[in-house]
Design an enzyme around this catalytic site. Structure first.
Site, PDB file in Angstrom:
ATOM      1  N   HIS A  18      -8.447  -5.810   0.904  1.00 28.86           N
ATOM      2  CA  HIS A  18      -7.288  -6.656   1.189  1.00 28.86           C
ATOM      3  C   HIS A  18      -7.494  -7.435   2.488  1.00 28.86           C
ATOM      4  CE1 HIS A  18      -4.887  -3.363  -1.025  1.00 28.86           C
ATOM      5  NE2 HIS A  18      -4.844  -4.419  -1.810  1.00 28.86           N
ATOM      6  N   LYS A  42       6.893   2.274  -9.025  1.00 31.00           N
ATOM      7  CA  LYS A  42       5.920   3.122  -8.333  1.00 31.00           C
ATOM      8  C   LYS A  42       6.600   3.950  -7.252  1.00 31.00           C
ATOM      9  CE  LYS A  42       1.917   0.040  -8.729  1.00 31.00           C
ATOM     10  NZ  LYS A  42       0.914  -0.711  -7.948  1.00 31.00           N
ATOM     11  N   ARG A  91     -10.802  -8.471  -8.504  1.00 33.37           N
ATOM     12  CA  ARG A  91     -11.937  -7.570  -8.263  1.00 33.37           C
ATOM     13  C   ARG A  91     -12.904  -7.547  -9.432  1.00 33.37           C
ATOM     14  NH1 ARG A  91      -7.976  -3.396  -6.474  1.00 33.37           N
ATOM     15  NH2 ARG A  91      -8.001  -3.064  -8.695  1.00 33.37           N
ATOM     16  N   SER A 129      -6.558   0.537  -3.691  1.00 32.66           N
ATOM     17  CA  SER A 129      -5.622   1.434  -3.003  1.00 32.66           C
ATOM     18  C   SER A 129      -5.483   2.758  -3.727  1.00 32.66           C
ATOM     19  CB  SER A 129      -4.248   0.771  -2.867  1.00 32.66           C
ATOM     20  OG  SER A 129      -4.311  -0.328  -2.006  1.00 32.66           O
TER      21      SER A 129
END
Length: 169
Positions: A18, A42, A91, A129
């Site tokens: 990030h 979440k 990614r 993460s």
């Protein structure tokens, strides 16, 4: 007029991937707003305030980076902040379909918004993460994956979690 971009995510926690993307974004924008999202689906490890502080630390308190919390639709936050560019990281090829769909929906909701996709640096491509949280949860070494302040915060969370879980036995 300064060029401002918006980079949003849950950043739970912020990773070196990030941070790298934010720093590289500053090569073509003057200012970037890092929007810390509250995702009701979440259960975050860190509070929004903790995530904000970790982002600021990871970016060495760069004055060109502003960190703000938000809830709701990203397009509404962008409109309220008078921002017309969203930066998203890709990614892997598997990220593309979801990110492309989100970019098209954002364009539908706010045609004035542009989405810019960036690929990670080769040395951060594999970092996420969720993987960092899992490694930290099992006492693994997250050095090189996150800023030292984030690594320390993960160790502190892990110790608190271990104490809480053992007190319920």
């Amino acid at each position: 007029m300064p060029r401002v971009a918006l980079y949003a995510g849950s950043f739970d926690p912020i990773t070196n991937g990030h941070a790298d993307l934010i720093r590289r974004s500053l090569r073509f924008v003057d200012h970037i707003v890092v929007a810390v999202a509250t995702n009701i689906a979440k259960q975050p490890l860190f509070t929004a305030d903790e995530r904000t502080e970790l982002i600021i630390a990871a970016l060495d308190r760069d004055p060109r980076v502003e960190v703000r919390e938000f809830q709701g639709l990203l397009v509404d936050f962008a409109k309220q902040s008078d921002i017309r560019m969203i930066i998203r990281g890709l990614r892997a090829a598997s990220d593309f379909e979801y990110e492309y769909q989100m970019a098209l929906m954002n364009r539908h909701l706010a045609p004035e918004l542009e989405t810019v996709f960036m690929v990670p640096s080769l040395d951060t491509t594999y970092i996420s993460s969720s993987l960092v949280r899992e490694i930290a949860r099992f006492g693994g070494d997250v050095t090189g994956l996150v800023h030292p302040a984030t690594a320390a915060a993960l160790r502190t969370k892990d110790r608190k979690s271990t104490r809480l879980n053992s007190s319920h036995l």
